[in-house]
Motif scaffolding. Structure first.
Motif, PDB file in Angstrom:
ATOM      1  N   CYS A  18      54.053  36.583  32.577  1.00 39.61           N
ATOM      2  CA  CYS A  18      53.131  37.439  33.798  1.00 39.61           C
ATOM      3  C   CYS A  18      53.275  38.775  33.138  1.00 39.61           C
ATOM      4  N   ASP A  19      54.333  39.405  32.803  1.00 40.97           N
ATOM      5  CA  ASP A  19      54.346  40.978  32.519  1.00 40.97           C
ATOM      6  C   ASP A  19      53.480  41.108  31.114  1.00 40.97           C
ATOM      7  N   ALA A  20      53.319  40.080  30.364  1.00 42.78           N
ATOM      8  CA  ALA A  20      52.379  40.240  29.047  1.00 42.78           C
ATOM      9  C   ALA A  20      50.976  40.391  29.736  1.00 42.78           C
ATOM     10  N   LEU A  21      50.663  39.652  30.658  1.00 42.54           N
ATOM     11  CA  LEU A  21      49.257  39.341  31.053  1.00 42.54           C
ATOM     12  C   LEU A  21      49.101  40.836  31.573  1.00 42.54           C
ATOM     13  N   MET A  22      49.933  41.161  32.558  1.00 45.05           N
ATOM     14  CA  MET A  22      49.585  42.301  33.436  1.00 45.05           C
ATOM     15  C   MET A  22      49.547  43.537  32.291  1.00 45.05           C
ATOM     16  N   ALA A  23      50.333  43.701  31.209  1.00 45.18           N
ATOM     17  CA  ALA A  23      50.293  44.574  30.211  1.00 45.18           C
ATOM     18  C   ALA A  23      48.581  44.518  29.565  1.00 45.18           C
ATOM     19  N   ALA A  24      48.345  43.353  29.346  1.00 42.65           N
ATOM     20  CA  ALA A  24      47.102  43.249  28.592  1.00 42.65           C
ATOM     21  C   ALA A  24      45.951  43.784  29.469  1.00 42.65           C
ATOM     22  N   ILE A  25      46.088  43.473  30.791  1.00 44.86           N
ATOM     23  CA  ILE A  25      45.090  43.715  31.845  1.00 44.86           C
ATOM     24  C   ILE A  25      44.911  45.195  31.756  1.00 44.86           C
ATOM     25  N   ASP A  26      46.270  45.792  31.862  1.00 50.23           N
ATOM     26  CA  ASP A  26      46.113  47.238  32.045  1.00 50.23           C
ATOM     27  C   ASP A  26      45.371  48.066  30.808  1.00 50.23           C
ATOM     28  N   GLU A  27      45.650  47.507  29.645  1.00 50.90           N
ATOM     29  CA  GLU A  27      45.152  47.985  28.551  1.00 50.90           C
ATOM     30  C   GLU A  27      43.608  47.593  28.159  1.00 50.90           C
ATOM     31  N   PHE A  28      43.116  46.731  29.011  1.00 51.78           N
ATOM     32  CA  PHE A  28      41.493  46.154  28.661  1.00 51.78           C
ATOM     33  C   PHE A  28      40.677  47.145  28.943  1.00 51.78           C
ATOM     34  N   PRO A  29      39.752  47.448  28.047  1.00 47.72           N
ATOM     35  CA  PRO A  29      38.945  48.575  28.136  1.00 47.72           C
ATOM     36  C   PRO A  29      37.917  48.508  29.209  1.00 47.72           C
ATOM     37  N   GLY A  30      37.637  47.113  29.568  1.00 53.27           N
ATOM     38  CA  GLY A  30      36.441  47.104  30.503  1.00 53.27           C
ATOM     39  C   GLY A  30      37.129  46.826  31.944  1.00 53.27           C
ATOM     40  N   ALA A  31      36.194  46.267  32.818  1.00 52.78           N
ATOM     41  CA  ALA A  31      36.508  46.060  34.195  1.00 52.78           C
ATOM     42  C   ALA A  31      37.106  44.587  34.476  1.00 52.78           C
ATOM     43  N   VAL A  32      37.741  44.448  35.585  1.00 50.65           N
ATOM     44  CA  VAL A  32      38.584  43.014  35.604  1.00 50.65           C
ATOM     45  C   VAL A  32      38.207  42.846  37.110  1.00 50.65           C
ATOM     46  N   ILE A  33      37.845  41.664  37.451  1.00 50.29           N
ATOM     47  CA  ILE A  33      37.944  41.040  38.742  1.00 50.29           C
ATOM     48  C   ILE A  33      38.664  39.736  38.855  1.00 50.29           C
ATOM     49  N   PHE A  34      39.756  39.901  39.608  1.00 48.98           N
ATOM     50  CA  PHE A  34      40.796  38.743  39.711  1.00 48.98           C
ATOM     51  C   PHE A  34      41.053  38.355  41.068  1.00 48.98           C
ATOM     52  N   VAL A  35      41.195  36.883  41.243  1.00 46.42           N
ATOM     53  CA  VAL A  35      41.746  36.270  42.338  1.00 46.42           C
ATOM     54  C   VAL A  35      43.283  36.001  41.892  1.00 46.42           C
TER      55      VAL A  35
ATOM     56  N   ASP B  72      37.309  49.406  36.635  1.00 48.90           N
ATOM     57  CA  ASP B  72      37.981  48.829  37.875  1.00 48.90           C
ATOM     58  C   ASP B  72      38.783  47.892  37.803  1.00 48.90           C
ATOM     59  N   ARG B  73      39.665  47.834  38.605  1.00 54.76           N
ATOM     60  CA  ARG B  73      40.676  46.328  38.813  1.00 54.76           C
ATOM     61  C   ARG B  73      40.510  46.061  40.270  1.00 54.76           C
ATOM     62  N   ILE B  74      39.552  44.692  40.311  1.00 55.80           N
ATOM     63  CA  ILE B  74      39.321  44.533  41.823  1.00 55.80           C
ATOM     64  C   ILE B  74      39.874  43.322  41.844  1.00 55.80           C
ATOM     65  N   ALA B  75      40.776  43.256  43.226  1.00 56.78           N
ATOM     66  CA  ALA B  75      41.636  41.943  43.431  1.00 56.78           C
ATOM     67  C   ALA B  75      40.624  41.112  44.572  1.00 56.78           C
TER      68      ALA B  75
ATOM     69  N   LEU C  62      33.643  42.666  30.907  1.00 57.21           N
ATOM     70  CA  LEU C  62      33.969  42.137  32.277  1.00 57.21           C
ATOM     71  C   LEU C  62      34.866  40.976  32.529  1.00 57.21           C
ATOM     72  N   LEU C  63      35.966  41.054  32.719  1.00 54.30           N
ATOM     73  CA  LEU C  63      36.843  39.900  33.054  1.00 54.30           C
ATOM     74  C   LEU C  63      36.858  39.303  34.252  1.00 54.30           C
ATOM     75  N   LEU C  64      36.736  38.228  34.196  1.00 56.95           N
ATOM     76  CA  LEU C  64      36.901  37.500  35.561  1.00 56.95           C
ATOM     77  C   LEU C  64      37.833  36.335  35.354  1.00 56.95           C
ATOM     78  N   LEU C  65      39.100  36.793  36.175  1.00 52.01           N
ATOM     79  CA  LEU C  65      40.358  35.756  36.106  1.00 52.01           C
ATOM     80  C   LEU C  65      40.516  34.950  37.756  1.00 52.01           C
ATOM     81  N   ASP C  66      40.631  33.960  37.409  1.00 54.35           N
ATOM     82  CA  ASP C  66      40.967  33.057  38.583  1.00 54.35           C
ATOM     83  C   ASP C  66      42.226  32.493  38.683  1.00 54.35           C
ATOM     84  N   GLU C  67      43.290  33.251  39.484  1.00 50.69           N
ATOM     85  CA  GLU C  67      44.468  32.614  39.586  1.00 50.69           C
ATOM     86  C   GLU C  67      45.248  32.620  38.268  1.00 50.69           C
ATOM     87  N   PRO C  68      45.089  33.559  37.493  1.00 48.43           N
ATOM     88  CA  PRO C  68      45.607  33.439  36.076  1.00 48.43           C
ATOM     89  C   PRO C  68      47.253  33.291  35.796  1.00 48.43           C
TER      90      PRO C  68
END
Length: 302
Positions: free
Chosen positions: A129-146, A4-7, A114-120
């Motif tokens: 930002c583009d590099a981080l977005m690509a890294a999150i896109d490829e991350f094999p687990g779930a991500v919850i981000f503010v 999941d990618r939960i905002a 499980l990554l938790l990202l607060d205003e990354p």
């Protein structure tokens, strides 16, 4: 879900960061109970943790401390835009934005699902930002981000925890779905914009999101087309020089040299044919992408 990618979205002061801290185990819930699956390995990013980076360590060393593998550290450093010798810079000379990228790198490299990202994206430029977005896109687990970053909301999130009204609510779907079906509720006492103004605002946001995706997709294709055209131009000049030399040798009657030159010329032409095929494929790919984005943009105007 595991991917999941939960905002977590909503105005400041509503409890978004508190939610992440409870999930991370940094805060106890004010009431009720909170359960985490025993196999969940959580990593939490927020700006306050940047001060924990070791000033004397290099970027590579700091990331390697999180994963224990030099090659993995190098790969993650590269993904966070510290390529080559930049990975050997010491933390003490880095800017605030660069330190944010290092901290993000340590989290991405760690053994976590499980990554938790607060205003990354705070303090990050567009490229970062583009590099981080690509890294999150490829991350094999779930991500919850503010985040308030609309590009992240449009491009990454598939579920939302929405802080507005009396209590947080879960929304399933894309950010465009959320804006269309639910939208942001004005605070009590605030002037409510007319519906047509809201529609125009949503249209502008959707158009900006499409334009950003268009730029991200088309730029590398444009660069590849330019590379192919330059390579073909250089080959054509080389072929022309070989042809001139062939004429000169034919006049001089040098059979051995002609044979060698003929084989070289055949190789150059074969390489040129391959590049022309690649250029044709890249051009068709580019035109198809342009047509798709044009259709998507035109759809907003209907």
């Amino acid at each position: 879900g595991a991917h999941d990618r939960i905002a977590v979205i909503g105005k400041n002061g509503k409890g978004k960061t508190t939610l992440l801290k409870v999930i991370a185990g940094d805060l106890a819930p004010g009431n009720g109970e909170f359960h985490v699956h025993p196999q969940t390995a959580v990593s939490f990013f927020d700006q306050t943790k940047i001060g924990r980076l070791s000033e004397q360590c290099t970027v590579e060393e700091e990331i390697m401390n999180a994963c224990g593998d030099r090659q993995r550290a190098r790969d993650v450093a590269g993904a966070m835009l510290f390529e080559g010798d930049d990975a050997l810079k010491q933390i003490r000379i880095l800017s605030g934005g660069e330190r944010s990228r290092v901290l993000l790198g340590t989290i991405l490299a760690s053994d976590t699902n499980l990554l938790l990202l607060d205003e990354p994206t705070n303090h990050l430029d567009m490229e970062s930002c583009d590099a981080l977005m690509a890294a999150i896109d490829e991350f094999p687990g779930a991500v919850i981000f503010v985040t308030h970053n609309e590009l992240f909301l449009h491009s990454l999130a598939n579920r939302f925890i929405v802080f507005q009204g009396e209590r947080p609510a879960l929304f399933e779907g894309t950010y465009r779905d959320f804006l269309g079906r639910v939208g942001w509720i004005e605070e009590a006492g605030a002037a409510q914009p007319p519906p047509e103004a809201m529609n125009k605002k949503l249209s502008r946001k959707a158009r900006a999101e499409i334009q950003q995706r268009r730029w991200n997709e088309l730029k590398p294709v444009e660069e590849r087309i330019a590379e192919l055209e330059a390579a073909i131009g250089a080959l054509e000049r080389e072929i022309s020089r070989h042809n001139e030399e062939m004429i000169r040798l034919s006049t001089a009657g040098s059979g051995t040299a002609i044979g060698t030159l003929s084989r070289e010329l055949h190789g150059l032409r074969k390489r040129a044919d391959t590049l022309y095929d690649e250029l044709d494929a890249a051009t068709r790919d580019y035109e198809e992408r342009v047509a798709r984005f044009d259709e998507e943009l035109n759809g907003l105007e209907r």
